[in-house]
Design a protein around this motif. Structure first.
Motif: not given
Length: 336
Positions: A226, A291, A295, A297, A313-316, A318-321
């Motif tokens: 994370c 996060h 993660i 992406c 940018s990162t996305s995980g 947890d639904g966060r960007v």
């Protein structure tokens, strides 16, 4: 504030891969329904064009080639589909790489020359194939090491990992290839060909899922910990772990690091080590874990007219960007 534009329901199962072409402004999607769509913007709407992949298992990942005249789709059918537009018939055609993987293809990455394609698989191997298609690619675009390679020919198979292999990326010059394994290791390969040079870097944290070359000497890795991790190469080209971008603080006030056992339980249950509010999250100032789950992406965010990219940018799960900026990271400037 969240802006809602439109929802398109062409796929009838989970969408497992998506990529947006910068030059041609087209979107390609891949799904567990074994199909792929190329989306073209016509007025205010995105119009999908079905691409028949001829798969008997789910499509798992997709990526446009650098020239955006092809895209690759990895699948659970142990195959990779190379898709291109056939001008005469006005449709997208797919060609399957005949040399099968031993398990699901988890990631694909295009070489800057638009010909070589790297893949990773849950069989623990990383492979590089030639995707030269007559009439689509030109001979002068071929790399010297694959000048005589035909479509689907395997250039090299890397057996460095003894566990599942996930994300794979090429460096901006295409000289170095990096991919990650489920054994908390990252692998760097130079001079991909018959006699490649490889380095293995082990780290103490949880495994990575994806990687991104920020420069020829710096790689960002993201995954189950994370927290984005930085790997750098010295003047001799030796890679090593540098640090995590976001410093973690234990929830125990009496100790900086707290209990390693409690920390591990937090990681495996997808929980952050301290509470972080959804409002006003700032990755450059917060000292907690941004996060709260894996993660999966990481993507570069280049500024228009600038060749040097300092944001990603990162996305995980947890639904966060989260958008990260390395401009004020002075200790990392030597790698940029």
């Amino acid at each position: 504030m969240i802006l809602f534009f439109a929802t398109y329901d062409s796929h009838d199962q989970i969408v497992s891969g998506i990529d947006w072409s910068v030059r041609s402004n087209r979107i390609v999607t891949a799904s567990h329904d074994r199909n792929s769509y190329v989306w073209n913007k016509e007025g205010p709407e995105w119009v999908p064009t079905l691409v028949i992949l001829r798969l008997n298992r789910a499509a798992l990942c997709v990526q446009w080639s650098p020239r955006e005249n092809k895209f690759a789709v990895g699948s659970g059918a142990k195959t990779v589909c190379i898709c291109y537009y056939e001008q005469d018939n006005n449709w997208w055609v797919s060609k399957v790489l005949r040399k099968r993987h031993d398990s699901s293809v988890t990631s694909v990455a295009w070489h800057p020359n638009n010909i070589l394609l790297a893949t990773t698989s849950t069989d623990g191997k990383c492979r590089v194939f030639s995707t030269f298609i007559k009439g689509v690619d030109t001979k002068d675009s071929k790399a010297s090491s694959s000048s005589d390679s035909k479509f689907g020919e395997q250039i090299v198979q890397l057996d460095l990992s003894f566990s599942w292999a996930f994300g794979v990326k090429w460096s901006p010059s295409g000289k170095t290839l990096a991919y990650v394994g489920h054994n908390s290791m990252i692998y760097f390969v130079d001079d991909v060909g018959p006699s490649p040079l490889s380095q293995n870097v082990a780290f103490r944290d949880l495994p990575l899922r994806d990687v991104l070359f920020f420069s020829e000497k710096m790689v960002i890795g993201v995954g189950f910990d994370c927290n984005p991790m930085v790997f750098g190469a010295d003047e001799k080209g030796i890679w090593s772990f540098v640090r995590c971008l976001n410093e973690k603080i234990s929830s125990f006030s009496g100790s900086k690091y707290g209990s390693q056992l409690s920390e591990a339980f937090g990681k495996f249950n997808g929980q952050s080590e301290i509470g972080v509010s959804n409002d006003g999250i700032d990755s450059s100032t917060s000292q907690g874990v941004i996060h709260e789950n894996c993660i999966n992406c990481v993507a570069s965010l280049g500024k228009a007219g600038s060749s040097r990219t300092l944001r990603f940018s990162t996305s995980g799960l947890d639904g966060r960007v989260v958008i990260w900026d390395l401009e004020n990271q002075e200790d990392l400037s030597r790698f940029l």
